[in-house]
Write a protein that holds these residues in place. Structure first.
Motif, mmCIF file in Angstrom:
data_model
loop_
_atom_site.group_PDB
_atom_site.id
_atom_site.type_symbol
_atom_site.label_atom_id
_atom_site.label_comp_id
_atom_site.label_asym_id
_atom_site.label_seq_id
_atom_site.Cartn_x
_atom_site.Cartn_y
_atom_site.Cartn_z
ATOM 1 N N GLU A 59 -20.666 38.176 46.390
ATOM 2 C CA GLU A 59 -19.936 38.064 47.649
ATOM 3 C C GLU A 59 -18.460 38.427 47.440
ATOM 4 O OE1 GLU A 59 -20.985 37.428 50.682
ATOM 5 O OE2 GLU A 59 -23.072 37.294 50.024
ATOM 6 N N ILE A 60 -17.982 39.384 48.236
ATOM 7 C CA ILE A 60 -16.593 39.842 48.160
ATOM 8 C C ILE A 60 -15.983 39.746 49.555
ATOM 9 C CG2 ILE A 60 -15.056 41.751 47.609
ATOM 10 C CD1 ILE A 60 -16.504 40.765 45.163
ATOM 11 N N GLU A 61 -14.824 39.093 49.664
ATOM 12 C CA GLU A 61 -14.175 38.948 50.968
ATOM 13 C C GLU A 61 -13.451 40.219 51.398
ATOM 14 O OE1 GLU A 61 -11.728 35.529 51.249
ATOM 15 O OE2 GLU A 61 -13.322 34.113 50.716
ATOM 16 N N ARG A 77 -15.076 45.389 48.334
ATOM 17 C CA ARG A 77 -16.535 45.339 48.352
ATOM 18 C C ARG A 77 -17.119 46.746 48.360
ATOM 19 N NH1 ARG A 77 -16.944 42.055 52.257
ATOM 20 N NH2 ARG A 77 -17.232 43.494 53.988
ATOM 21 N N SER A 78 -16.545 47.604 49.163
ATOM 22 C CA SER A 78 -17.007 48.987 49.233
ATOM 23 C C SER A 78 -16.782 49.707 47.902
ATOM 24 C CB SER A 78 -16.277 49.718 50.355
ATOM 25 O OG SER A 78 -16.609 51.085 50.366
ATOM 26 N N ARG A 79 -15.623 49.476 47.294
ATOM 27 C CA ARG A 79 -15.287 50.118 46.023
ATOM 28 C C ARG A 79 -16.219 49.670 44.902
ATOM 29 N NH1 ARG A 79 -10.248 51.901 44.583
ATOM 30 N NH2 ARG A 79 -10.013 52.313 46.814
ATOM 31 N N LEU A 80 -16.487 48.380 44.849
ATOM 32 C CA LEU A 80 -17.345 47.860 43.779
ATOM 33 C C LEU A 80 -18.773 48.378 43.898
ATOM 34 C CD1 LEU A 80 -16.256 44.112 43.406
ATOM 35 C CD2 LEU A 80 -15.763 46.014 41.858
ATOM 36 N N ARG A 81 -19.268 48.429 45.120
ATOM 37 C CA ARG A 81 -20.656 48.835 45.301
ATOM 38 C C ARG A 81 -20.865 50.332 45.100
ATOM 39 N NH1 ARG A 81 -22.506 44.571 50.093
ATOM 40 N NH2 ARG A 81 -22.151 42.721 48.795
ATOM 41 N N ALA A 82 -19.770 51.067 44.964
ATOM 42 C CA ALA A 82 -19.865 52.498 44.666
ATOM 43 C C ALA A 82 -19.857 52.763 43.160
ATOM 44 C CB ALA A 82 -18.707 53.242 45.333
ATOM 45 N N ILE A 83 -19.591 51.720 42.348
ATOM 46 C CA ILE A 83 -19.537 51.886 40.899
ATOM 47 C C ILE A 83 -20.961 52.017 40.345
ATOM 48 C CG2 ILE A 83 -18.900 50.794 38.707
ATOM 49 C CD1 ILE A 83 -16.667 49.349 40.177
ATOM 50 N N PRO A 84 -21.235 53.024 39.537
ATOM 51 C CA PRO A 84 -22.570 53.155 38.930
ATOM 52 C C PRO A 84 -22.880 51.954 38.034
ATOM 53 C CG PRO A 84 -21.326 55.206 38.733
ATOM 54 C CD PRO A 84 -20.357 54.165 39.193
ATOM 55 N N VAL A 85 -24.097 51.464 38.116
ATOM 56 C CA VAL A 85 -24.523 50.289 37.352
ATOM 57 C C VAL A 85 -25.542 50.689 36.290
ATOM 58 C CG1 VAL A 85 -25.633 48.017 37.468
ATOM 59 C CG2 VAL A 85 -24.136 48.783 39.337
ATOM 60 N N VAL A 86 -25.323 50.201 35.077
ATOM 61 C CA VAL A 86 -26.287 50.362 33.988
ATOM 62 C C VAL A 86 -26.759 48.961 33.617
ATOM 63 C CG1 VAL A 86 -26.626 51.074 31.601
ATOM 64 C CG2 VAL A 86 -25.238 52.479 33.139
ATOM 65 N N ASP A 112 -9.597 37.191 40.809
ATOM 66 C CA ASP A 112 -8.648 37.449 41.879
ATOM 67 C C ASP A 112 -9.016 38.793 42.517
ATOM 68 O OD1 ASP A 112 -6.425 38.327 43.374
ATOM 69 O OD2 ASP A 112 -5.026 37.200 42.110
ATOM 70 N N GLU A 113 -9.492 38.759 43.746
ATOM 71 C CA GLU A 113 -9.943 39.987 44.402
ATOM 72 C C GLU A 113 -8.827 41.020 44.528
ATOM 73 O OE1 GLU A 113 -12.068 39.541 48.010
ATOM 74 O OE2 GLU A 113 -13.557 38.149 47.189
ATOM 75 N N ARG A 114 -7.640 40.562 44.866
ATOM 76 C CA ARG A 114 -6.525 41.505 45.038
ATOM 77 C C ARG A 114 -6.126 42.138 43.711
ATOM 78 N NH1 ARG A 114 -4.861 41.420 50.101
ATOM 79 N NH2 ARG A 114 -5.350 39.587 51.389
ATOM 80 N N ALA A 115 -6.197 41.358 42.630
ATOM 81 C CA ALA A 115 -5.878 41.898 41.306
ATOM 82 C C ALA A 115 -6.903 42.955 40.902
ATOM 83 C CB ALA A 115 -5.842 40.770 40.280
ATOM 84 N N LEU A 116 -8.174 42.692 41.177
ATOM 85 C CA LEU A 116 -9.209 43.651 40.833
ATOM 86 C C LEU A 116 -9.080 44.918 41.674
ATOM 87 C CD1 LEU A 116 -11.713 44.314 39.192
ATOM 88 C CD2 LEU A 116 -13.088 43.181 40.948
ATOM 89 N N PHE A 117 -8.754 44.751 42.947
ATOM 90 C CA PHE A 117 -8.573 45.921 43.806
ATOM 91 C C PHE A 117 -7.390 46.758 43.317
ATOM 92 C CE2 PHE A 117 -7.296 47.759 48.069
ATOM 93 C CZ PHE A 117 -8.353 48.647 48.121
ATOM 94 N N HIS A 118 -6.314 46.087 42.910
ATOM 95 C CA HIS A 118 -5.151 46.781 42.346
ATOM 96 C C HIS A 118 -5.549 47.530 41.080
ATOM 97 C CE1 HIS A 118 -1.213 47.825 41.091
ATOM 98 N NE2 HIS A 118 -0.971 46.755 40.326
ATOM 99 N N LEU A 119 -6.354 46.890 40.238
ATOM 100 C CA LEU A 119 -6.805 47.519 38.996
ATOM 101 C C LEU A 119 -7.588 48.794 39.275
ATOM 102 C CD1 LEU A 119 -7.443 47.518 35.904
ATOM 103 C CD2 LEU A 119 -9.465 46.175 36.478
ATOM 104 N N LEU A 120 -8.537 48.723 40.191
ATOM 105 C CA LEU A 120 -9.358 49.892 40.488
ATOM 106 C C LEU A 120 -8.538 51.025 41.086
ATOM 107 C CD1 LEU A 120 -12.541 48.150 41.942
ATOM 108 C CD2 LEU A 120 -12.195 49.050 39.631
#
Length: 225
Positions: free
Chosen positions: A135-137, A142-151, A105-113
């Motif tokens: 793909e994020i609607e 989308r902007s928030r996720l792509r700013a997260i550091p990836v390991v 759920d995109e809105r749930a994940l956005f709320h979580l972050l």
């Protein structure tokens, strides 16, 4: 006189416990970055981190180690809803496992972050790929996720691959010799999933046939047509 009919031995699919402790984690170059991330907590470059890697690469194991250390709760991306976000973050640390495209759920994940940032909570997200490939609607998400550091975790090298085969056998209490390990290591795809699948096959068929797991059995079962 009719021949005696022998009953077929049944192979029961019993659960096999896999230890997810720090001491039981197999280290190697393929997972060094992930292990370093867990060991570095709480000195992370960001309070939210993304752990990516192929199936069976050790993401859940590393997440379990961190959850134990940080007192984190765990959930899956699929199970996350806006209503349960506050409870999920109640301890100030959360593991969100198995992030898959279209299965959250995109809105749930956005709320979580947003709530995690507001409460300065730690979040560890595991997935097979980096967020840039998903793909994020919701544009802000989308902007928030792509700013997260990836390991990233990689497929195992030869030494780690052989150690994984031994570990998967030990998890199933299978006594195998070096001949079995060497045969598997040179005949199957070098991946965590392939190693786990091959050991599962040997265990199941060995039980069904009433035979010990030997190189000869491995040759029979894994010989290419």
């Amino acid at each position: 006189m009719a021949g005696r009919v022998h009953p077929r031995q049944l192979a029961f699919a019993l659960p096999h416990a896999e230890s997810l402790t720090r001491d039981n984690f197999l280290e190697g170059p393929a997972n060094a970055a992930g292990l370093s991330l867990i060991d570095a907590w709480p000195e992370w470059p960001s309070r939210t981190m993304w752990l990516a890697g192929p199936e069976g690469a050790g993401k859940s194991h590393l997440a379990a180690i961190w959850a134990e250390e940080a007192g984190a709760r765990s959930t899956t991306a699929h199970a996350l809803s806006a209503a349960n976000v506050p409870a999920a973050l109640a301890t100030g640390a959360l593991v969100v496992e198995d992030f898959k495209p279209g299965a959250f759920d995109e809105r749930a994940l956005f709320h979580l972050l947003n709530l995690a940032r507001e409460e300065q909570a730690y979040v560890l997200i595991t997935a097979r790929t980096a967020p840039s490939s998903i793909e994020i609607e919701l544009r802000d998400l989308r902007s928030r996720l792509r700013a997260i550091p990836v390991v990233s975790l990689l497929e195992p090298d030869d030494q780690l691959f052989r150690a994984l085969i031994v570990k998967y056998c030990a998890d199933r209490q299978l006594a195998v010799d070096e001949a079995v390990v060497s045969y598997l290591a040179t005949r199957i795809e070098r991946s965590h999933a392939a190693a786990r699948g091959a050991v599962e096959l040997l265990d199941r068929e060995g039980l069904r046939l009433g035979r010990p797991v030997t190189r000869a059995l491995a040759v029979e079962l894994l010989r290419k047509p």
